[in-house]
Scaffold this motif. Structure first.
Motif, PDB file in Angstrom:
ATOM      1  N   LYS A 110    -107.070  87.191 -53.386  1.00 42.93           N
ATOM      2  CA  LYS A 110    -107.579  87.704 -54.337  1.00 42.93           C
ATOM      3  C   LYS A 110    -108.571  88.847 -53.958  1.00 42.93           C
ATOM      4  O   LYS A 110    -108.441  89.844 -54.567  1.00 42.93           O
ATOM      5  N   TYR A 111    -109.278  88.522 -53.205  1.00 44.80           N
ATOM      6  CA  TYR A 111    -110.520  89.471 -52.898  1.00 44.80           C
ATOM      7  C   TYR A 111    -110.128  90.046 -51.534  1.00 44.80           C
ATOM      8  O   TYR A 111    -109.793  89.389 -50.616  1.00 44.80           O
ATOM      9  N   SER A 112    -110.153  91.569 -51.441  1.00 43.76           N
ATOM     10  CA  SER A 112    -109.801  92.072 -50.232  1.00 43.76           C
ATOM     11  C   SER A 112    -111.160  92.374 -49.259  1.00 43.76           C
ATOM     12  O   SER A 112    -111.074  92.582 -47.902  1.00 43.76           O
ATOM     13  N   LYS A 113    -112.437  91.979 -49.845  1.00 42.98           N
ATOM     14  CA  LYS A 113    -113.600  92.047 -48.832  1.00 42.98           C
ATOM     15  C   LYS A 113    -114.433  90.827 -49.220  1.00 42.98           C
ATOM     16  O   LYS A 113    -114.387  90.249 -49.993  1.00 42.98           O
ATOM     17  N   GLY A 114    -114.915  90.669 -47.897  1.00 48.44           N
ATOM     18  CA  GLY A 114    -116.016  89.292 -48.113  1.00 48.44           C
ATOM     19  C   GLY A 114    -116.383  88.908 -46.779  1.00 48.44           C
ATOM     20  O   GLY A 114    -115.680  89.490 -45.913  1.00 48.44           O
ATOM     21  N   ILE A 115    -117.169  87.916 -46.661  1.00 44.72           N
ATOM     22  CA  ILE A 115    -117.622  87.416 -45.263  1.00 44.72           C
ATOM     23  C   ILE A 115    -117.263  85.688 -45.201  1.00 44.72           C
ATOM     24  O   ILE A 115    -117.650  85.130 -46.302  1.00 44.72           O
ATOM     25  N   VAL A 116    -116.438  85.269 -44.427  1.00 43.88           N
ATOM     26  CA  VAL A 116    -116.212  84.050 -44.314  1.00 43.88           C
ATOM     27  C   VAL A 116    -117.044  83.525 -42.988  1.00 43.88           C
ATOM     28  O   VAL A 116    -117.037  84.118 -42.075  1.00 43.88           O
ATOM     29  N   MET A 117    -118.173  82.612 -43.419  1.00 45.23           N
ATOM     30  CA  MET A 117    -118.983  82.258 -42.308  1.00 45.23           C
ATOM     31  C   MET A 117    -118.541  80.660 -41.891  1.00 45.23           C
ATOM     32  O   MET A 117    -118.300  80.078 -42.857  1.00 45.23           O
ATOM     33  N   THR A 118    -118.367  80.573 -40.607  1.00 40.61           N
ATOM     34  CA  THR A 118    -118.053  79.186 -40.222  1.00 40.61           C
ATOM     35  C   THR A 118    -119.332  78.658 -39.325  1.00 40.61           C
ATOM     36  O   THR A 118    -120.219  79.391 -38.936  1.00 40.61           O
ATOM     37  N   ALA A 119    -119.001  77.452 -39.179  1.00 39.13           N
ATOM     38  CA  ALA A 119    -120.046  76.764 -38.067  1.00 39.13           C
ATOM     39  C   ALA A 119    -119.119  75.971 -37.031  1.00 39.13           C
ATOM     40  O   ALA A 119    -117.915  75.872 -37.195  1.00 39.13           O
ATOM     41  N   HIS A 120    -119.780  75.549 -35.968  1.00 36.70           N
ATOM     42  CA  HIS A 120    -118.942  74.664 -34.990  1.00 36.70           C
ATOM     43  C   HIS A 120    -118.831  73.384 -35.557  1.00 36.70           C
ATOM     44  O   HIS A 120    -119.388  72.425 -35.041  1.00 36.70           O
ATOM     45  N   TYR A 121    -117.847  73.277 -36.582  1.00 37.69           N
ATOM     46  CA  TYR A 121    -117.846  71.876 -37.121  1.00 37.69           C
ATOM     47  C   TYR A 121    -116.421  71.645 -37.132  1.00 37.69           C
ATOM     48  O   TYR A 121    -115.722  72.357 -37.662  1.00 37.69           O
ATOM     49  N   GLY A 122    -116.076  70.668 -36.590  1.00 39.43           N
ATOM     50  CA  GLY A 122    -114.490  70.255 -36.516  1.00 39.43           C
ATOM     51  C   GLY A 122    -113.903  71.150 -35.342  1.00 39.43           C
ATOM     52  O   GLY A 122    -114.317  71.548 -34.501  1.00 39.43           O
ATOM     53  N   ASN A 123    -112.907  71.719 -35.815  1.00 35.97           N
ATOM     54  CA  ASN A 123    -111.780  72.479 -35.047  1.00 35.97           C
ATOM     55  C   ASN A 123    -111.880  73.941 -35.790  1.00 35.97           C
ATOM     56  O   ASN A 123    -110.749  74.332 -36.420  1.00 35.97           O
ATOM     57  N   TRP A 124    -113.047  74.670 -35.900  1.00 40.97           N
ATOM     58  CA  TRP A 124    -112.946  76.081 -36.557  1.00 40.97           C
ATOM     59  C   TRP A 124    -112.041  76.922 -35.965  1.00 40.97           C
ATOM     60  O   TRP A 124    -111.990  77.831 -36.823  1.00 40.97           O
ATOM     61  N   GLU A 125    -111.679  76.765 -34.744  1.00 43.58           N
ATOM     62  CA  GLU A 125    -110.901  77.822 -34.336  1.00 43.58           C
ATOM     63  C   GLU A 125    -109.476  77.807 -34.985  1.00 43.58           C
ATOM     64  O   GLU A 125    -108.706  78.861 -35.016  1.00 43.58           O
ATOM     65  N   MET A 126    -109.257  76.953 -35.643  1.00 39.77           N
ATOM     66  CA  MET A 126    -107.746  76.827 -36.453  1.00 39.77           C
ATOM     67  C   MET A 126    -107.953  77.747 -37.851  1.00 39.77           C
ATOM     68  O   MET A 126    -107.046  77.703 -38.196  1.00 39.77           O
ATOM     69  N   ILE A 127    -109.171  78.145 -38.006  1.00 41.29           N
ATOM     70  CA  ILE A 127    -109.104  79.036 -39.250  1.00 41.29           C
ATOM     71  C   ILE A 127    -108.313  80.319 -39.316  1.00 41.29           C
ATOM     72  O   ILE A 127    -107.618  80.615 -40.170  1.00 41.29           O
ATOM     73  N   LEU A 128    -108.386  81.123 -38.272  1.00 39.65           N
ATOM     74  CA  LEU A 128    -107.836  82.067 -37.999  1.00 39.65           C
ATOM     75  C   LEU A 128    -106.250  82.296 -38.216  1.00 39.65           C
ATOM     76  O   LEU A 128    -105.682  82.887 -39.091  1.00 39.65           O
ATOM     77  N   PRO A 129    -105.474  81.316 -37.312  1.00 41.39           N
ATOM     78  CA  PRO A 129    -104.018  81.208 -37.653  1.00 41.39           C
ATOM     79  C   PRO A 129    -103.727  80.615 -39.105  1.00 41.39           C
ATOM     80  O   PRO A 129    -102.880  80.981 -39.651  1.00 41.39           O
ATOM     81  N   SER A 130    -104.693  79.783 -39.432  1.00 43.51           N
ATOM     82  CA  SER A 130    -104.219  78.954 -40.920  1.00 43.51           C
ATOM     83  C   SER A 130    -104.318  80.164 -41.978  1.00 43.51           C
ATOM     84  O   SER A 130    -103.545  80.500 -42.747  1.00 43.51           O
ATOM     85  N   PHE A 131    -105.442  80.878 -41.742  1.00 44.19           N
ATOM     86  CA  PHE A 131    -105.643  82.207 -42.713  1.00 44.19           C
ATOM     87  C   PHE A 131    -104.436  83.179 -42.363  1.00 44.19           C
ATOM     88  O   PHE A 131    -103.750  83.352 -43.457  1.00 44.19           O
ATOM     89  N   ASN A 132    -104.197  83.628 -41.354  1.00 42.31           N
ATOM     90  CA  ASN A 132    -103.037  84.486 -41.054  1.00 42.31           C
ATOM     91  C   ASN A 132    -101.714  83.880 -41.578  1.00 42.31           C
ATOM     92  O   ASN A 132    -100.966  84.530 -42.243  1.00 42.31           O
ATOM     93  N   LEU A 133    -101.433  82.627 -41.300  1.00 39.28           N
ATOM     94  CA  LEU A 133    -100.240  82.247 -41.747  1.00 39.28           C
ATOM     95  C   LEU A 133     -99.958  81.899 -43.095  1.00 39.28           C
ATOM     96  O   LEU A 133     -98.749  81.688 -43.686  1.00 39.28           O
ATOM     97  N   ASN A 134    -100.990  82.067 -43.970  1.00 39.86           N
ATOM     98  CA  ASN A 134    -101.210  81.775 -45.156  1.00 39.86           C
ATOM     99  C   ASN A 134    -101.308  83.171 -45.823  1.00 39.86           C
ATOM    100  O   ASN A 134    -101.736  83.230 -47.064  1.00 39.86           O
ATOM    101  N   ASN A 135    -101.398  84.045 -45.246  1.00 40.80           N
ATOM    102  CA  ASN A 135    -101.300  85.583 -45.742  1.00 40.80           C
ATOM    103  C   ASN A 135    -102.683  85.959 -46.364  1.00 40.80           C
ATOM    104  O   ASN A 135    -102.741  86.657 -47.246  1.00 40.80           O
ATOM    105  N   VAL A 136    -103.618  85.368 -45.633  1.00 40.24           N
ATOM    106  CA  VAL A 136    -105.137  85.706 -45.729  1.00 40.24           C
ATOM    107  C   VAL A 136    -105.418  86.734 -44.776  1.00 40.24           C
ATOM    108  O   VAL A 136    -105.475  86.172 -43.471  1.00 40.24           O
ATOM    109  N   HIS A 137    -105.593  87.867 -44.713  1.00 32.45           N
ATOM    110  CA  HIS A 137    -106.014  88.786 -43.814  1.00 32.45           C
ATOM    111  C   HIS A 137    -107.487  88.804 -43.555  1.00 32.45           C
ATOM    112  O   HIS A 137    -108.456  89.053 -44.308  1.00 32.45           O
ATOM    113  N   LEU A 138    -107.635  88.767 -42.192  1.00 36.06           N
ATOM    114  CA  LEU A 138    -109.355  88.770 -41.633  1.00 36.06           C
ATOM    115  C   LEU A 138    -109.523  89.821 -40.396  1.00 36.06           C
ATOM    116  O   LEU A 138    -108.503  90.272 -39.853  1.00 36.06           O
TER     117      LEU A 138
END
Length: 156
Positions: A110-138
């Protein structure tokens, strides 16, 4: 780039290709093995990590602190294998690893601007492809690596 940096880049690409095409169950087992090898051979950070665990969990018996550290090494072995799989994730396999609740996904879209902050918890590297493959652009911010070959691989 230096020859060694070209070799780094191509070695990482080849390794990533191989790992990216293996079933995740196999790469998880390999990651656990890799973590065990690192834990038993590279002792440079072992004492510091154990000291940090003892600070965080002072009431935990030393044998349980050591077990926690061993599990941490195994976890990071799995994270490393998952990292090499990232370029080969797709809509068929990413949703088996990470699941968004529908409300959360709609909010992110819904929002085109914002900040997503992450921490080194779990496997946070998976955030990028999971957002992209679900059409959430970063747009991401990263630190450039000293080895130009490694940097080229990481940005790829």
């Amino acid at each position: 780039m230096k020859i060694s940096e070209h070799l780094t880049y191509f070695s990482l690409r080849i390794f990533s290709f191989i790992v990216g095409h293996l079933p995740r169950k196999i790469t998880i087992k390999f990651g656990i093995l890799l973590g065990m090898i690192i834990e038993s051979t590279l002792k440079t950070r072992y004492d510091v990590a154990l000291r940090n665990i003892s600070i965080a969990y002072p009431d935990l018996p030393i044998n349980e602190q050591k077990q926690l550290l061993i599990k941490t090494y195994r976890h990071f072995g799995i994270v490393l294998m998952d990292f090499f799989r990232l370029p080969y994730l797709n809509n068929n396999n990413i949703n088996n690893i990470i699941k968004f609740e529908d409300d959360s996904l709609e909010l992110l879209k819904k929002y085109s601007k914002g900040i997503v902050m992450t921490a080194h918890y779990g496997n946070w590297e998976m955030i990028l492809p999971s957002f992209n493959l679900n059409n959430v652009h970063l747009t991401t911010i990263t630190q450039e690596q000293k080895n130009k070959g490694a940097n080229k691989f990481f940005t790829w």
